[in-house]
Design a protein around this motif. Structure first.
Motif, PDB file in Angstrom:
ATOM      1  N   THR A  52      -7.557  32.017  55.655  1.00  0.00           N
ATOM      2  CA  THR A  52      -7.834  33.134  57.071  1.00  0.00           C
ATOM      3  C   THR A  52      -7.843  34.248  56.707  1.00  0.00           C
TER       4      THR A  52
ATOM      5  N   ASN B 208      -8.324  37.906  59.662  1.00  0.00           N
ATOM      6  CA  ASN B 208      -8.530  38.273  61.373  1.00  0.00           C
ATOM      7  C   ASN B 208      -8.445  36.648  61.761  1.00  0.00           C
ATOM      8  N   LYS B 209      -9.025  36.705  63.523  1.00  0.00           N
ATOM      9  CA  LYS B 209      -8.123  35.769  63.923  1.00  0.00           C
ATOM     10  C   LYS B 209      -9.817  35.328  65.284  1.00  0.00           C
TER      11      LYS B 209
ATOM     12  N   THR C 246     -11.991  34.275  67.596  1.00  0.00           N
ATOM     13  CA  THR C 246     -12.015  34.654  69.743  1.00  0.00           C
ATOM     14  C   THR C 246     -13.555  34.441  69.905  1.00  0.00           C
TER      15      THR C 246
ATOM     16  N   THR D  13     -15.418  37.085  68.224  1.00  0.00           N
ATOM     17  CA  THR D  13     -16.281  36.501  67.572  1.00  0.00           C
ATOM     18  C   THR D  13     -17.413  36.777  67.026  1.00  0.00           C
TER      19      THR D  13
ATOM     20  N   TYR E  72     -14.915  36.521  61.565  1.00  0.00           N
ATOM     21  CA  TYR E  72     -13.740  35.738  60.670  1.00  0.00           C
ATOM     22  C   TYR E  72     -14.481  35.203  59.219  1.00  0.00           C
TER      23      TYR E  72
ATOM     24  N   GLU F  70     -11.485  24.156  60.974  1.00  0.00           N
ATOM     25  CA  GLU F  70     -11.602  25.188  61.547  1.00  0.00           C
ATOM     26  C   GLU F  70     -12.480  25.469  63.345  1.00  0.00           C
TER      27      GLU F  70
END
Length: 209
Positions: free
Chosen positions: A15, A17-18, A20, A23, A53, A100
Protein backbone atom coordinates in the motif's frame (compact mmCIF):
# COMPACT_ATOMS: atom_id res chain seq x y z
CA UNK A 1 -2.60 -39.36 -12.88
CA UNK A 2 -3.08 -35.62 -12.70
CA UNK A 3 -4.46 -34.76 -9.27
CA UNK A 4 -5.50 -31.64 -7.37
CA UNK A 5 -5.17 -30.65 -3.74
CA UNK A 6 -6.65 -27.77 -1.75
CA UNK A 7 -4.47 -25.98 0.80
CA UNK A 8 -4.16 -22.61 2.53
CA UNK A 9 -1.72 -20.09 1.05
CA UNK A 10 -0.28 -16.72 2.15
CA UNK A 11 0.64 -13.84 -0.15
CA UNK A 12 1.75 -10.24 0.31
CA UNK A 13 0.52 -6.91 -1.09
CA UNK A 14 1.66 -3.30 -0.82
CA UNK A 15 0.00 0.00 0.00
CA UNK A 16 1.02 3.61 -0.52
CA UNK A 17 0.02 6.57 1.69
CA UNK A 18 -2.48 6.44 4.56
CA UNK A 19 -6.20 5.73 4.45
CA UNK A 20 -7.85 8.57 6.39
CA UNK A 21 -10.99 10.68 6.44
CA UNK A 22 -9.26 12.98 3.96
CA UNK A 23 -8.74 10.20 1.41
CA UNK A 24 -10.83 10.85 -1.68
CA UNK A 25 -9.80 8.00 -3.99
CA UNK A 26 -8.74 4.42 -3.31
CA UNK A 27 -6.86 2.72 -6.16
CA UNK A 28 -6.63 -1.05 -6.52
CA UNK A 29 -3.80 -1.44 -9.03
CA UNK A 30 -2.60 -4.61 -10.78
CA UNK A 31 0.95 -4.71 -12.10
CA UNK A 32 2.11 -6.22 -15.37
CA UNK A 33 4.27 -9.27 -15.97
CA UNK A 34 7.79 -8.96 -14.60
CA UNK A 35 6.90 -6.52 -11.82
CA UNK A 36 6.79 -6.88 -8.07
CA UNK A 37 4.05 -4.90 -6.35
CA UNK A 38 6.46 -2.97 -4.13
CA UNK A 39 8.16 -1.50 -7.21
CA UNK A 40 5.01 -1.04 -9.28
CA UNK A 41 3.33 1.00 -6.56
CA UNK A 42 6.11 3.60 -6.77
CA UNK A 43 4.68 4.73 -10.12
CA UNK A 44 1.83 6.33 -8.16
CA UNK A 45 3.98 8.42 -5.82
CA UNK A 46 3.23 11.65 -7.69
CA UNK A 47 -0.49 11.45 -6.87
CA UNK A 48 -1.56 13.65 -3.97
CA UNK A 49 -0.71 11.49 -0.91
CA UNK A 50 -3.44 13.02 1.22
CA UNK A 51 -6.22 12.35 -1.29
CA UNK A 52 -5.08 9.03 -2.80
CA UNK A 53 -4.55 5.63 -1.21
CA UNK A 54 -3.09 2.89 -3.39
CA UNK A 55 -3.36 -0.88 -2.91
CA UNK A 56 -1.13 -3.07 -5.08
CA UNK A 57 -1.75 -6.84 -4.95
CA UNK A 58 1.17 -9.13 -5.71
CA UNK A 59 1.05 -11.72 -8.51
CA UNK A 60 1.82 -15.09 -6.89
CA UNK A 61 4.11 -16.70 -9.47
CA UNK A 62 7.70 -15.47 -8.99
CA UNK A 63 10.64 -16.13 -11.30
CA UNK A 64 14.18 -14.92 -11.96
CA UNK A 65 14.21 -12.41 -14.80
CA UNK A 66 17.68 -13.18 -16.18
CA UNK A 67 20.53 -15.62 -15.92
CA UNK A 68 22.34 -13.92 -13.03
CA UNK A 69 19.47 -14.96 -10.68
CA UNK A 70 19.31 -11.58 -8.96
CA UNK A 71 16.25 -9.77 -10.31
CA UNK A 72 12.86 -11.28 -9.50
CA UNK A 73 9.64 -10.71 -11.42
CA UNK A 74 6.14 -12.11 -11.15
CA UNK A 75 3.29 -13.26 -13.38
CA UNK A 76 -0.44 -13.45 -12.76
CA UNK A 77 -1.42 -16.22 -15.13
CA UNK A 78 -0.16 -18.50 -17.89
CA UNK A 79 -1.94 -20.92 -20.21
CA UNK A 80 -1.23 -23.71 -17.70
CA UNK A 81 -4.19 -24.55 -15.42
CA UNK A 82 -5.62 -21.09 -16.07
CA UNK A 83 -9.11 -21.73 -14.73
CA UNK A 84 -7.93 -22.91 -11.31
CA UNK A 85 -5.20 -20.27 -11.06
CA UNK A 86 -7.72 -17.54 -11.90
CA UNK A 87 -10.01 -18.78 -9.13
CA UNK A 88 -7.12 -18.71 -6.65
CA UNK A 89 -6.11 -15.18 -7.64
CA UNK A 90 -9.64 -13.81 -7.42
CA UNK A 91 -10.02 -15.31 -3.94
CA UNK A 92 -6.74 -13.64 -2.97
CA UNK A 93 -7.97 -10.24 -4.23
CA UNK A 94 -11.18 -10.69 -2.23
CA UNK A 95 -9.04 -11.22 0.86
CA UNK A 96 -6.98 -8.10 0.17
CA UNK A 97 -10.05 -5.90 -0.26
CA UNK A 98 -11.65 -7.40 2.86
CA UNK A 99 -8.48 -6.70 4.84
CA UNK A 100 -8.37 -3.04 3.72
CA UNK A 101 -11.98 -2.21 4.61
CA UNK A 102 -12.33 0.54 2.03
CA UNK A 103 -14.61 3.30 3.42
CA UNK A 104 -17.79 4.20 1.58
CA UNK A 105 -16.95 7.91 1.36
CA UNK A 106 -14.09 7.26 -1.10
CA UNK A 107 -14.12 6.74 -4.84
CA UNK A 108 -12.92 3.24 -5.72
CA UNK A 109 -10.86 2.86 -8.90
CA UNK A 110 -9.61 -0.45 -10.28
CA UNK A 111 -6.57 -0.21 -12.57
CA UNK A 112 -4.81 -2.89 -14.56
CA UNK A 113 -1.54 -2.42 -16.42
CA UNK A 114 -0.46 -4.86 -19.17
CA UNK A 115 -1.15 -8.40 -17.87
CA UNK A 116 -2.92 -6.81 -14.92
CA UNK A 117 -5.79 -5.77 -17.24
CA UNK A 118 -6.93 -9.39 -17.43
CA UNK A 119 -7.03 -9.68 -13.63
CA UNK A 120 -8.75 -6.34 -13.03
CA UNK A 121 -11.50 -7.01 -15.58
CA UNK A 122 -12.07 -10.62 -14.50
CA UNK A 123 -12.36 -9.62 -10.85
CA UNK A 124 -14.89 -6.89 -11.58
CA UNK A 125 -16.94 -9.19 -13.82
CA UNK A 126 -16.93 -12.21 -11.51
CA UNK A 127 -17.57 -10.26 -8.29
CA UNK A 128 -19.97 -7.76 -9.89
CA UNK A 129 -17.97 -4.83 -8.51
CA UNK A 130 -19.29 -1.29 -9.03
CA UNK A 131 -16.17 0.90 -9.06
CA UNK A 132 -16.13 4.61 -9.77
CA UNK A 133 -13.60 3.85 -12.48
CA UNK A 134 -12.01 0.97 -14.39
CA UNK A 135 -8.69 1.84 -16.03
CA UNK A 136 -7.02 -0.52 -18.51
CA UNK A 137 -3.49 0.37 -19.62
CA UNK A 138 -1.54 -1.35 -22.41
CA UNK A 139 -3.25 -4.68 -21.90
CA UNK A 140 -5.56 -7.08 -23.71
CA UNK A 141 -9.16 -7.65 -22.65
CA UNK A 142 -9.89 -11.33 -21.79
CA UNK A 143 -11.39 -13.21 -24.71
CA UNK A 144 -13.98 -15.02 -22.61
CA UNK A 145 -15.60 -11.87 -21.25
CA UNK A 146 -18.73 -10.74 -23.07
CA UNK A 147 -21.25 -7.92 -22.76
CA UNK A 148 -23.49 -9.88 -20.41
CA UNK A 149 -20.64 -10.20 -17.90
CA UNK A 150 -20.82 -6.43 -17.33
CA UNK A 151 -24.57 -5.88 -17.57
CA UNK A 152 -24.64 -5.01 -13.85
CA UNK A 153 -22.41 -1.94 -14.27
CA UNK A 154 -24.16 1.38 -13.74
CA UNK A 155 -23.70 4.35 -16.01
CA UNK A 156 -21.68 6.09 -13.32
CA UNK A 157 -18.68 3.77 -13.75
CA UNK A 158 -16.11 5.50 -15.93
CA UNK A 159 -14.17 3.06 -18.11
CA UNK A 160 -10.90 4.17 -19.70
CA UNK A 161 -8.41 2.38 -21.94
CA UNK A 162 -4.94 3.94 -22.33
CA UNK A 163 -2.33 2.92 -24.88
CA UNK A 164 1.07 4.29 -25.83
CA UNK A 165 1.34 5.43 -29.43
CA UNK A 166 4.71 3.69 -29.68
CA UNK A 167 3.81 0.50 -27.85
CA UNK A 168 5.82 -2.26 -29.62
CA UNK A 169 3.43 -5.01 -28.52
CA UNK A 170 0.43 -3.75 -30.49
CA UNK A 171 -0.24 -3.52 -34.23
CA UNK A 172 -2.66 -0.81 -35.31
CA UNK A 173 -4.98 -3.23 -37.12
CA UNK A 174 -5.30 -5.43 -34.06
CA UNK A 175 -5.75 -2.42 -31.81
CA UNK A 176 -8.61 -1.07 -33.93
CA UNK A 177 -10.32 -4.47 -34.03
CA UNK A 178 -9.96 -4.79 -30.25
CA UNK A 179 -11.43 -1.32 -29.75
CA UNK A 180 -14.56 -2.35 -31.64
CA UNK A 181 -14.91 -5.54 -29.59
CA UNK A 182 -14.41 -3.86 -26.21
CA UNK A 183 -16.66 -0.92 -27.16
CA UNK A 184 -19.45 -3.41 -27.76
CA UNK A 185 -18.89 -4.93 -24.31
CA UNK A 186 -18.36 -1.64 -22.46
CA UNK A 187 -20.17 1.10 -24.44
CA UNK A 188 -19.11 3.85 -22.03
CA UNK A 189 -15.39 3.23 -22.60
CA UNK A 190 -13.08 6.13 -23.47
CA UNK A 191 -9.90 5.45 -25.44
CA UNK A 192 -6.82 7.54 -24.70
CA UNK A 193 -3.25 7.53 -25.94
CA UNK A 194 0.07 8.97 -24.84
CA UNK A 195 3.28 9.43 -26.80
CA UNK A 196 5.21 6.75 -24.96
CA UNK A 197 5.47 3.01 -25.37
CA UNK A 198 4.41 0.04 -23.23
CA UNK A 199 4.31 1.97 -19.99
CA UNK A 200 2.11 3.50 -17.35
CA UNK A 201 2.07 7.25 -17.87
CA UNK A 202 0.82 8.72 -14.60
CA UNK A 203 -0.09 12.04 -16.28
CA UNK A 204 -2.92 10.30 -18.14
CA UNK A 205 -4.61 9.52 -14.81
CA UNK A 206 -4.97 13.08 -13.52
CA UNK A 207 -8.63 13.44 -14.58
CA UNK A 208 -9.56 9.79 -14.82
CA UNK A 209 -12.68 10.07 -12.64
Amino acid sequence: MHKEVVYQSTNTYDTLNKLTEKTKTVWLVFHGIGYLSRYFIRLFQSLDPEENYIIAPQAPAKYYKNNDYKRVGASWLTKENTKTETKNILNYIDAVVEMEKIPSHTKFVVLGYSQGVSIASRWIASRRIQPAGLVMISGGFPKELQKEHFSFLSGTTKVTHILGENDPYFEIEKVNAEKIRVKNILPQIEFRTHRGGHELNIETLTDII
